[in-house]
Design an enzyme around this catalytic site. Structure first.
Site, short mmCIF file in Angstrom:
data_model
loop_
_atom_site.label_atom_id
_atom_site.label_comp_id
_atom_site.label_asym_id
_atom_site.label_seq_id
_atom_site.Cartn_x
_atom_site.Cartn_y
_atom_site.Cartn_z
N TYR A 131 0.82 -1.21 0.00
CA TYR A 131 0.00 0.00 0.00
C TYR A 131 0.85 1.26 0.00
O TYR A 131 0.53 2.24 -0.66
CB TYR A 131 -1.00 -0.02 1.16
CG TYR A 131 -2.21 -0.89 0.83
CD1 TYR A 131 -2.29 -2.20 1.26
CD2 TYR A 131 -3.21 -0.39 0.02
CE1 TYR A 131 -3.36 -3.01 0.91
CE2 TYR A 131 -4.30 -1.18 -0.35
CZ TYR A 131 -4.38 -2.50 0.11
OH TYR A 131 -5.43 -3.29 -0.27
N VAL B 269 -9.55 3.29 -5.57
CA VAL B 269 -9.16 3.84 -4.27
C VAL B 269 -8.15 4.96 -4.43
O VAL B 269 -7.74 5.58 -3.46
CB VAL B 269 -8.58 2.71 -3.38
CG1 VAL B 269 -9.64 1.66 -3.06
CG2 VAL B 269 -7.34 2.07 -4.02
N GLY C 52 -14.11 1.25 -17.78
CA GLY C 52 -12.89 0.68 -17.22
C GLY C 52 -13.09 -0.29 -16.08
O GLY C 52 -12.30 -0.34 -15.14
N CYS D 242 -6.15 2.90 20.64
CA CYS D 242 -6.23 1.56 21.25
C CYS D 242 -5.01 0.70 20.97
O CYS D 242 -4.98 -0.48 21.33
CB CYS D 242 -7.50 0.85 20.76
SG CYS D 242 -7.37 0.35 19.03
N CYS E 26 -10.72 -0.05 16.40
CA CYS E 26 -11.68 0.99 16.84
C CYS E 26 -12.01 1.92 15.68
O CYS E 26 -11.63 1.66 14.54
CB CYS E 26 -11.08 1.77 18.02
SG CYS E 26 -9.76 2.91 17.55
N CYS F 25 -8.04 2.44 12.01
CA CYS F 25 -7.69 1.40 12.97
C CYS F 25 -8.38 0.09 12.60
O CYS F 25 -9.52 0.11 12.14
CB CYS F 25 -8.12 1.82 14.37
SG CYS F 25 -7.73 0.57 15.61
N ALA G 90 -10.34 4.54 -22.14
CA ALA G 90 -11.19 5.58 -21.55
C ALA G 90 -10.69 6.99 -21.83
O ALA G 90 -11.49 7.89 -22.11
CB ALA G 90 -11.26 5.35 -20.04
N HIS H 190 -15.14 1.44 -2.80
CA HIS H 190 -14.15 0.47 -2.27
C HIS H 190 -13.12 1.17 -1.38
O HIS H 190 -12.04 0.65 -1.13
CB HIS H 190 -13.46 -0.27 -3.41
CG HIS H 190 -14.37 -1.20 -4.13
ND1 HIS H 190 -14.06 -1.73 -5.36
CD2 HIS H 190 -15.58 -1.70 -3.82
CE1 HIS H 190 -15.06 -2.51 -5.76
NE2 HIS H 190 -15.99 -2.51 -4.85
N1 APR Z 1 -9.69 2.18 -20.70
C1 APR Z 1 -10.85 1.54 -20.38
N2 APR Z 1 -10.89 0.30 -19.84
C2 APR Z 1 -9.72 -0.32 -19.64
C3 APR Z 1 -8.47 0.27 -19.96
C4 APR Z 1 -8.48 1.58 -20.52
N3 APR Z 1 -7.38 2.22 -20.84
N4 APR Z 1 -7.47 -0.61 -19.62
C5 APR Z 1 -8.10 -1.72 -19.11
N5 APR Z 1 -9.44 -1.53 -19.14
C6 APR Z 1 -10.47 -2.44 -18.64
C7 APR Z 1 -10.12 -3.90 -18.73
O1 APR Z 1 -10.54 -4.45 -19.97
C8 APR Z 1 -10.93 -4.48 -17.57
O2 APR Z 1 -12.25 -4.79 -17.99
O3 APR Z 1 -10.60 -2.15 -17.26
C9 APR Z 1 -11.00 -3.31 -16.57
C10 APR Z 1 -10.09 -3.45 -15.34
O4 APR Z 1 -10.59 -4.52 -14.62
P1 APR Z 1 -10.08 -4.87 -13.14
O5 APR Z 1 -8.63 -4.89 -13.11
O6 APR Z 1 -10.82 -6.08 -12.75
O7 APR Z 1 -10.55 -3.63 -12.27
P2 APR Z 1 -12.00 -3.31 -11.70
O8 APR Z 1 -13.08 -3.71 -12.60
O9 APR Z 1 -11.95 -1.90 -11.26
O10 APR Z 1 -12.01 -4.23 -10.38
C11 APR Z 1 -13.04 -4.04 -9.52
O11 APR Z 1 -12.15 -5.46 -7.89
O12 APR Z 1 -10.09 -5.95 -7.56
C12 APR Z 1 -11.14 -5.40 -6.96
O13 APR Z 1 -11.44 -3.71 -5.36
C13 APR Z 1 -10.87 -4.00 -6.57
O14 APR Z 1 -11.97 -2.02 -7.21
C14 APR Z 1 -11.50 -3.24 -7.69
C15 APR Z 1 -12.60 -4.15 -8.11
#
Ligand code: APR
Length: 286
Positions: free
Chosen positions: A80, A116, A229, A190, A145, A142, A273, A134
């Site tokens: 992180y 995030v 995305g 805590c 708490c 924490c 995107a 998310h």
């Molecule tokens: N523009 C648009 N879409 C895109 C691009 C781009 N440049 N690059 C990749 N993608 C698409 C991929 O085809 C895929 O469908 O974005 C998506 C990314 O998918 P994930 O990695 O699964 O991310 P997400 O859908 O946000 O995951 C959802 O799952 O892992 C957990 O908490 C985490 O918030 C996350 C959640």
């Protein structure tokens, strides 16, 4: 707010009548935008399930759990901290900026992001029109708490630098964002372990944020729904998109790849995107 993004209905009448009718029959366009990791990909932030998602050969889906944190909190904190630093070093892209522009012109607007990172906010999105469903990677909370602390980017100052107790490192370690700060942050209330303010796999969604989405959807349907995305892995993402577009609203999917939502979309945009969103928003606004 008077509609700035309007749909004119009946083009067949004379100009003056048309304006009146157009004005009378124009609709306040309610907009819902849902985003995922793909929207931040062109800013250089790896997606979760994409080929670039792994960290040190570790599957993020295995790292982002309470079990992984219990097993090896140092490792999870390392991940992180590195992500915080990386996000701090990158910039929002044209996709984030287009969504912020649409928010300013829509009658009513809500952005629900699974991301995030803080790129939507840095692109100008108001927190009042955005839900981070998310969580927020820059929040530190924490694990036991209610204590929490919101930092930003590379090396935010702890809440009260003069209160840092170097020998115990308690407050000093509240917001360890630099990689070198290897120790584990502990709660000043805590003394339990502090953790990033994100929703890990298997954890419930934050109630207040979920209620904000529900309130928005229950108030009325939307004329425009954009889902960009995301793999739409979670049922609630598809549910919110379908409920928002339930009265014939446009459901636009922006994703180079197919997702479980694709078959419900009224428009599929198989492009990145940052390329597609500025154009789509221009079309909607103009
Ligand atoms: N523009 C648009 N879409 C895109 C691009 C781009 N440049 N690059 C990749 N993608 C698409 C991929 O085809 C895929 O469908 O974005 C998506 C990314 O998918 P994930 O990695 O699964 O991310 P997400 O859908 O946000 O995951 C959802 O799952 O892992 C957990 O908490 C985490 O918030 C996350 C959640």
């Amino acid at each position: 707010m008077l509609a700035t993004l309007t749909l004119v209905i009946a083009p067949s009448l004379a100009a003056t009548d048309l304006e009146i009718v157009g004005y009378c029959r124009s609709y306040v366009v309610r907009v819902l935008v849902i985003t995922g990791a793909g929207v931040s990909a062109e800013s250089g932030i790896p997606t979760f399930r994409g080929k670039d998602g792994y960290w040190r050969n570790l599957d993020p889906i295995k790292l982002a759990t309470a079990e992984a944190f219990a097993r090896d909190p140092e490792l999870v904190w390392k991940w992180y901290r590195e992500r915080r630093q990386h996000i701090h070093n990158v910039q929002p892209n044209a996709g984030h900026e287009a969504i912020a522009r649409l928010a300013q012109r829509a009658g009513e607007f809500l952005l629900v992001t699974q991301n995030v990172d803080d790129l939507h906010e840095r692109a100008g999105m108001a927190k009042t029109e955005m839900v981070q469903i998310h969580g927020d990677i820059f929040l530190t909370k924490c694990s036991h708490c209610d204590f929490s602390y919101a930092g930003r980017g590379g090396s935010p100052e702890p809440p009260d630098a003069s209160a840092v107790e170097p020998e115990s490192g308690r407050l000093g370690s509240i917001a360890p964002t630099s990689e070198s700060d290897g120790n584990l942050p502990r709660c000043p209330e805590c003394n339990s372990l502090l953790r990033p303010g994100v929703v890990w796999f298997g954890e419930p969604l934050p109630a207040r944020e979920t209620q904000r989405v529900e309130n928005y959807l229950q108030r009325d349907s939307c004329g425009v729904v954009i889902v960009a995305g995301t793999t739409a892995t979670f049922g609630y993402i598809i549910d919110w998109a379908l409920r928002a577009s339930r009265r014939g609203g446009q459901l636009i999917e922006v994703n180079p790849e197919e997702t479980p939502l694709s078959r419900f979309a009224t428009r599929l945009v198989r492009e990145p995107a940052a390329v597609a969103l500025p154009r789509i928003v221009d079309q909607l606004i103009n």
